[in-house]
Design a protein around this motif. Sequence first.
Motif, PDB file in Angstrom:
ATOM      1  N   ARG B 280       0.880  -1.092  -0.360  1.00 33.97           N
ATOM      2  CA  ARG B 280      -0.004  -0.238  -0.219  1.00 33.97           C
ATOM      3  C   ARG B 280       0.687   1.282  -0.139  1.00 33.97           C
ATOM      4  N   TYR B 281       0.456   2.182  -0.665  1.00 31.63           N
ATOM      5  CA  TYR B 281       0.766   4.037  -0.516  1.00 31.63           C
ATOM      6  C   TYR B 281      -0.007   4.418  -0.585  1.00 31.63           C
ATOM      7  N   GLY B 282      -0.011   4.736   1.344  1.00 29.55           N
ATOM      8  CA  GLY B 282      -1.050   5.700   1.710  1.00 29.55           C
ATOM      9  C   GLY B 282      -2.469   4.967   1.047  1.00 29.55           C
ATOM     10  N   ASP B 283      -3.527   5.761   0.612  1.00 28.14           N
ATOM     11  CA  ASP B 283      -4.977   5.121   0.345  1.00 28.14           C
ATOM     12  C   ASP B 283      -5.206   4.505  -1.097  1.00 28.14           C
ATOM     13  N   VAL B 284      -3.179   3.665  -1.137  1.00 29.92           N
ATOM     14  CA  VAL B 284      -3.816   3.438  -2.740  1.00 29.92           C
ATOM     15  C   VAL B 284      -3.343   1.959  -2.155  1.00 29.92           C
ATOM     16  N   GLU B 285      -3.801   1.006  -3.292  1.00 26.12           N
ATOM     17  CA  GLU B 285      -3.296  -0.297  -2.741  1.00 26.12           C
ATOM     18  C   GLU B 285      -2.533  -0.920  -4.186  1.00 26.12           C
ATOM     19  N   ALA B 286      -1.212  -0.582  -4.258  1.00 29.72           N
ATOM     20  CA  ALA B 286      -0.994  -0.770  -5.728  1.00 29.72           C
ATOM     21  C   ALA B 286      -1.109  -2.970  -5.777  1.00 29.72           C
ATOM     22  N   VAL B 287      -0.752  -3.481  -4.577  1.00 27.12           N
ATOM     23  CA  VAL B 287      -0.832  -4.769  -5.191  1.00 27.12           C
ATOM     24  C   VAL B 287      -1.624  -5.383  -3.997  1.00 27.12           C
ATOM     25  N   GLY B 304       1.312  -6.406 -17.390  1.00 26.58           N
ATOM     26  CA  GLY B 304       0.093  -6.137 -17.017  1.00 26.58           C
ATOM     27  C   GLY B 304       0.600  -4.431 -17.504  1.00 26.58           C
ATOM     28  N   GLU B 305      -0.690  -3.489 -17.814  1.00 30.19           N
ATOM     29  CA  GLU B 305      -0.761  -1.300 -17.834  1.00 30.19           C
ATOM     30  C   GLU B 305       0.075  -1.320 -16.978  1.00 30.19           C
ATOM     31  N   SER B 306       0.367  -0.316 -17.208  1.00 32.46           N
ATOM     32  CA  SER B 306       1.872   0.368 -16.895  1.00 32.46           C
ATOM     33  C   SER B 306       0.330   0.772 -15.304  1.00 32.46           C
ATOM     34  N   GLY B 307       1.280   0.603 -13.925  1.00 30.85           N
ATOM     35  CA  GLY B 307       0.359   1.272 -13.003  1.00 30.85           C
ATOM     36  C   GLY B 307       0.040  -0.240 -12.161  1.00 30.85           C
ATOM     37  N   CYS B 308      -0.282  -1.163 -13.144  1.00 33.66           N
ATOM     38  CA  CYS B 308      -1.132  -2.637 -12.429  1.00 33.66           C
ATOM     39  C   CYS B 308      -0.436  -2.619 -11.376  1.00 33.66           C
ATOM     40  N   GLY B 309       0.979  -2.520 -10.883  1.00 33.83           N
ATOM     41  CA  GLY B 309       1.125  -2.691 -10.053  1.00 33.83           C
ATOM     42  C   GLY B 309       3.001  -3.635 -10.112  1.00 33.83           C
ATOM     43  N   LYS B 310       3.215  -4.278 -11.385  1.00 30.58           N
ATOM     44  CA  LYS B 310       4.255  -4.852 -11.350  1.00 30.58           C
ATOM     45  C   LYS B 310       5.582  -4.294 -10.750  1.00 30.58           C
ATOM     46  N   SER B 311       5.810  -3.161 -10.770  1.00 34.02           N
ATOM     47  CA  SER B 311       7.473  -2.783 -10.633  1.00 34.02           C
ATOM     48  C   SER B 311       6.920  -2.665  -8.886  1.00 34.02           C
ATOM     49  N   SER B 312       5.554  -2.565  -8.571  1.00 30.17           N
ATOM     50  CA  SER B 312       5.142  -2.358  -6.705  1.00 30.17           C
ATOM     51  C   SER B 312       5.867  -3.996  -6.284  1.00 30.17           C
ATOM     52  N   VAL B 313       5.810  -4.987  -7.024  1.00 31.24           N
ATOM     53  CA  VAL B 313       6.170  -6.524  -6.458  1.00 31.24           C
ATOM     54  C   VAL B 313       7.169  -6.243  -6.541  1.00 31.24           C
ATOM     55  N   PRO B 363      16.200  -2.119 -10.844  1.00 28.63           N
ATOM     56  CA  PRO B 363      15.380  -1.555 -11.264  1.00 28.63           C
ATOM     57  C   PRO B 363      14.760  -0.858 -12.503  1.00 28.63           C
ATOM     58  N   GLN B 364      13.555  -0.371 -12.346  1.00 31.44           N
ATOM     59  CA  GLN B 364      13.155   0.573 -14.361  1.00 31.44           C
ATOM     60  C   GLN B 364      14.070   1.823 -14.616  1.00 31.44           C
ATOM     61  N   ASP B 365      14.356   2.046 -15.085  1.00 31.45           N
ATOM     62  CA  ASP B 365      15.963   3.164 -16.057  1.00 31.45           C
ATOM     63  C   ASP B 365      17.206   2.433 -14.885  1.00 31.45           C
ATOM     64  N   SER B 476       8.248  -6.827 -17.696  1.00 32.50           N
ATOM     65  CA  SER B 476       8.067  -5.902 -18.758  1.00 32.50           C
ATOM     66  C   SER B 476       6.560  -5.382 -19.798  1.00 32.50           C
ATOM     67  N   HIS B 477       6.546  -4.720 -20.985  1.00 31.86           N
ATOM     68  CA  HIS B 477       5.425  -4.525 -21.866  1.00 31.86           C
ATOM     69  C   HIS B 477       6.485  -5.250 -23.343  1.00 31.86           C
ATOM     70  N   ASP B 478       6.804  -5.582 -23.229  1.00 26.68           N
ATOM     71  CA  ASP B 478       8.512  -5.799 -24.175  1.00 26.68           C
ATOM     72  C   ASP B 478       7.721  -7.280 -23.757  1.00 26.68           C
ATOM     73  N   SER B 542      -8.481   4.278 -11.632  1.00 29.69           N
ATOM     74  CA  SER B 542      -7.276   4.713 -11.052  1.00 29.69           C
ATOM     75  C   SER B 542      -7.205   3.420 -10.094  1.00 29.69           C
ATOM     76  N   PRO B 543      -6.566   3.254  -9.329  1.00 34.81           N
ATOM     77  CA  PRO B 543      -5.900   2.467  -8.299  1.00 34.81           C
ATOM     78  C   PRO B 543      -6.382   2.210  -7.328  1.00 34.81           C
ATOM     79  N   ALA B 544      -6.697   3.928  -6.830  1.00 34.08           N
ATOM     80  CA  ALA B 544      -6.935   4.494  -5.735  1.00 34.08           C
ATOM     81  C   ALA B 544      -8.575   3.972  -5.612  1.00 34.08           C
TER      82      ALA B 544
HETATM   83  N1  LIG Z   1       6.071   5.194  -4.604  1.00 36.94           N
HETATM   84  C1  LIG Z   1       4.309   5.916  -4.865  1.00 36.94           C
HETATM   85  N2  LIG Z   1       3.929   6.301  -3.479  1.00 36.94           N
HETATM   86  C2  LIG Z   1       2.625   6.314  -3.774  1.00 36.94           C
HETATM   87  N3  LIG Z   1       2.354   6.063  -5.017  1.00 36.94           N
HETATM   88  C3  LIG Z   1       2.938   4.326  -5.942  1.00 36.94           C
HETATM   89  C4  LIG Z   1       4.303   4.957  -5.798  1.00 36.94           C
HETATM   90  N4  LIG Z   1       5.209   3.801  -6.770  1.00 36.94           N
HETATM   91  C5  LIG Z   1       4.050   3.766  -7.446  1.00 36.94           C
HETATM   92  N5  LIG Z   1       2.427   3.869  -6.833  1.00 36.94           N
HETATM   93  C6  LIG Z   1       1.760   3.759  -7.285  1.00 36.94           C
HETATM   94  O1  LIG Z   1       0.944   2.278  -7.563  1.00 36.94           O
HETATM   95  C7  LIG Z   1       0.646   2.020  -8.743  1.00 36.94           C
HETATM   96  C8  LIG Z   1       1.574   1.336  -9.275  1.00 36.94           C
HETATM   97  O2  LIG Z   1       2.931   1.183  -9.149  1.00 36.94           O
HETATM   98  P1  LIG Z   1       3.562   0.249 -10.239  1.00 36.94           P
HETATM   99  O3  LIG Z   1       4.683   0.983 -10.450  1.00 36.94           O
HETATM  100  O4  LIG Z   1       4.035  -0.803  -9.780  1.00 36.94           O
HETATM  101  O5  LIG Z   1       3.331   0.305 -11.708  1.00 36.94           O
HETATM  102  P2  LIG Z   1       3.725  -0.802 -12.760  1.00 36.94           P
HETATM  103  O6  LIG Z   1       2.841  -1.941 -12.782  1.00 36.94           O
HETATM  104  O7  LIG Z   1       5.769  -0.848 -12.232  1.00 36.94           O
HETATM  105  O8  LIG Z   1       3.393   0.406 -13.994  1.00 36.94           O
HETATM  106  P3  LIG Z   1       4.760   0.764 -15.628  1.00 36.94           P
HETATM  107  O9  LIG Z   1       4.648  -0.341 -16.404  1.00 36.94           O
HETATM  108  O10 LIG Z   1       4.419   2.044 -15.142  1.00 36.94           O
HETATM  109  O11 LIG Z   1       5.888   0.062 -14.737  1.00 36.94           O
HETATM  110  C9  LIG Z   1       0.836   2.961  -9.239  1.00 36.94           C
HETATM  111  O12 LIG Z   1      -1.016   3.555  -9.093  1.00 36.94           O
HETATM  112  C10 LIG Z   1       1.784   3.977  -8.627  1.00 36.94           C
HETATM  113  O13 LIG Z   1       0.711   5.656  -9.322  1.00 36.94           O
END
Ligand SMILES: Nc1ncnc2c1ncn2[C@@H]1O[C@H](COP(=O)(O)OP(=O)(O)OP(=O)(O)O)[C@@H](O)[C@H]1O
Lengths: 321, 592
Positions: B280-287, B304-313, B363-365, B476-478, B542-544
């Motif tokens: 969780r990031y604040g109110d957003v449950e990313a994973v 999965g599309e951008s913001g679906c939580g891949k990087s968060s995992v 990490p990404q970038d 990856s998106h690829d 929105s993931p929020a």
């Molecule tokens: N440090 C953070 N603080 C608050 N919210 C965050 C933070 N990092 C990510 N999020 C939110 O959590 C959700 C998942 O983000 P994440 O970076 O895991 O997505 P992703 O699938 O890796 O996307 P991408 O394909 O663009 O890399 C998104 O809604 C993002 O805005």
Amino acid sequence: MRGNQLRRIGDAALLVALVVATCFILIRLAPGDPFYPRLDDPAWTPERAATQRVAFGYDKPIRIQFVYYVSRTFRGDLGWSHSRNQPVAEALASALPATGLLVVTALGIAFAVGILVGAWQGWRRDSPLVRASDRVSLVLLSVPEFLIAVFALMGPALAWRWFPTAGMRTPYGPEGVLGLLDRLHHLALPALALGLPIAAVVARLQASAMREVRDAEFVRAARSRGLLDGLVLRRHALRNALIPVLTYAGLQLSTALSGAVIVERLFSWPGMGRLIVDAVGARDYPLVAGGVLVAALCTVVGTMLADLALRWATPRLRARA
Amino acid sequence: MTVTDSILSVRALDVTRPRSAQPALQGVTFAVAPGERIGIVGHSGAGKSTLASALLGLLPRDATLDPASEIHLGDTALHRADAETWRRARGARIALVMQEPMLALNPAMRIGAQVAEAATAHGIARDEADARMLEMLAKVGFGDPRAAARAYAHELSGGMRQRALIAAAMLMRPAVLIADEPTTALDPTIQAQVLDLLGALRDEVGTALLLISHDLPLVAERCDRVLRLEHGRLVEDDHADRVLARHHIRDYPTPSSGPVVPRAAAPPSAVLSVQDLVVRYGDVEAVRGVSFQLARGEALGIVGESGCGKSSVAHAVTRLVAVASGRVTLTPPTASGHAGTLDLLALSREPLRRARRHIQLIPQDAGASLTPHLTAEALVAEGLEVHGLAQGATALARARSLLAELGIGADLARRQAQQLSTGERQRVAIARAIAVEPAVLICDEPLAAVDEATRERIIEALETRRRGGIALVIISHDLPAVRRLAPSAMVMYLGRVVEHGATAEVLVAPQMPYAQALVSAIPTGDRESSRRRIVLHGEVPSPAAPPSGCAFHPRCPHPQKDDRCSRERPALVPIAPDHLAACWKLPLPPSR
Ligand SMILES: Nc1ncnc2c1ncn2[C@@H]1O[C@H](COP(=O)(O)OP(=O)(O)OP(=O)(O)O)[C@@H](O)[C@H]1O
Ligand code: SF4
Ligand SMILES: [Mg+2]
């Protein structure tokens, strides 16, 4: 949003309190007090000084004095100025408008000139004129305002007599419209001396921000829509390039206030700067503390205004707050 | 084709950059018929964007158009024109859509104003411009054009921003529209939406479309003719299908073979096991409850599309972000002196530092986070020294050979990170992670920002490591690259796994409707398949505030979608051996 504002105001109040407390303590750490022997005061005797000390509470430990001071300040009583023999509030009130006029004019000049010149420098980066003006602003930037003030006094005021050298107006001078002109005439040099170095800072910030924005994708996008160059500059580039300048604007008020101390002295401007410098010399603690309190309040208000301006320029910030 | 019946014709276009020996463009000649769809492809640095800038008269300051070049727009000879003539052409007769929609919008100006100014700039009255702006915003897909006009860029999603920019570009119904990598910054599903929109507007207005992209299959699907640039020269100008046939390596019909890993229980040999991970990031449950296991030599792709939580995992598993709940265990090889399985989330600072050697994240970038003044080889050697695997000259030698394997020769290896290109830095970051021979390697978008040849090198290096026993996680998106690298794959949607199984099924013949749309969005260059593409409508929620029930239901194109979809959340259940999916409408295997 509301909670955020409240927290900001709380922070500001805390800041003012800290400044005042620090100032109170620092000044008490220096040796002496307002009743120290003074060569120019034939009436001074150790007995009289001792009575005065007791009368004004200077015989108490510093802690107690501080508590008194704080509680008095909260009640709106800034104390008695010994050197001027009048309430501190009155002394400050008489000097504040002069400083206000000087500082506001100087900042007006600084931002108007700085933003315009900087925007122009950043937009037309490579012309020889830009490089020349850039050098001028670099010089202004590295020269302290008192030097500019001295040069302004020596040249235009003393040697060529274009401008008056001291005061806010000609004693017993004209009234009405002519009186107003007379005041502007007096104001010009000190305001420029105070404003130009700040203008140089603003110009540099604005120019570098402008250079960056100039190459921004959204500026290119605006061009690709066929906008006139001037419109691209005004509508797209300028406002975004203002952001670093506005971020910095709040700090400029305190720069101007501290600069005013010197400039007011040189031009015999009857403002707060002079009042405080004199008060320090006379160890007039209540007056010094009062002056610092006012300056701190002004700085805080300035920072808040700058913050509002920044919000206007950055919709993103508005959303987040 | 003669100059007269073409809408845009370019002859002997030369662009030079005083500071570089090589011309940016050399002798480029082509003509565009009204309404034609032309793709412009080439590697990065081939001159695609320079060409776009030259056609709009917006070359950067350090580039100059050779006086002998000719650009005819209709009957206007732009190469001889003054600044005012150029300006009048821009936006009205020839328009541009740029790569990064976020950067191309003024952050301090409302969307409506930015779109409308394309008309007012050409002398159209304010009211009329506003009316046209609203009409165009509706046409590019804004349900509520008035609200969109009042919005600022940061309030819109990437796809919506690009729509707004397309609206601005098409407002004056230009004769030529140049789209410079219009979708590279967007998710695959949104990419297809935006390209369809461009195509539809072109059909309606009759604009000629110049679609610039590094992605040949994508271009070939949408264009009649393809121009290929190489080092500033036009080396090919031919029918799209023929260019595609000559150049495209159909690299992924056979997914990588190897063990498949969706298992309910951890295999005895699992090196990494993740259970019910919540971030969780604040109110957003990313994973929101992700589980998987990996054994030696296995690889899992997460898409999965951008913001679906891949990087968060990835960040949670490596403890870069706090984990709200769940369990992560790592079992490094016993030879390394670790006592069996480590509960990663419970480790204190020092044991965690030691465990990090065994679970590396790129990490990404990643390239952007390298210390800029250290040399490439020093950066890689540093990793070895930190974990006490090699010192001094030995470490440097190991670093050099690894970098060489990734195509960073001795020459580049001695350069400081800040003197390397994005793609090169990316490889340095990969070498740094591989160097310490971790048990688990997590790569977050390892192939973003690299060209075709580098991509091959990276894929090969990762593949070798996997065969050598490293457990890989590829984010990856690829999708084609994931198919090659990972025998199993996981599709995420709004923080949840929606399909998980063998890559040969999940990324080739997916079952869950979102996974189907995602996979169908991969450009293949084949127009037939592009017609079968599932284009999703609506925006990424929105993931929020994720939708109730099946989070995908507002966009789901499934014909039998019903009330239940929006009320109850489908669980991730086996639909075949080693194949899990979360959708109410999938037939379950006969129960045993
Ligand atoms: N440090 C953070 N603080 C608050 N919210 C965050 C933070 N990092 C990510 N999020 C939110 O959590 C959700 C998942 O983000 P994440 O970076 O895991 O997505 P992703 O699938 O890796 O996307 P991408 O394909 O663009 O890399 C998104 O809604 C993002 O805005
Ligand atoms: S559960 Fe319903 S809404 Fe969700 S994917 Fe399946 S059919 Fe679509
Ligand atoms: Mg990511």
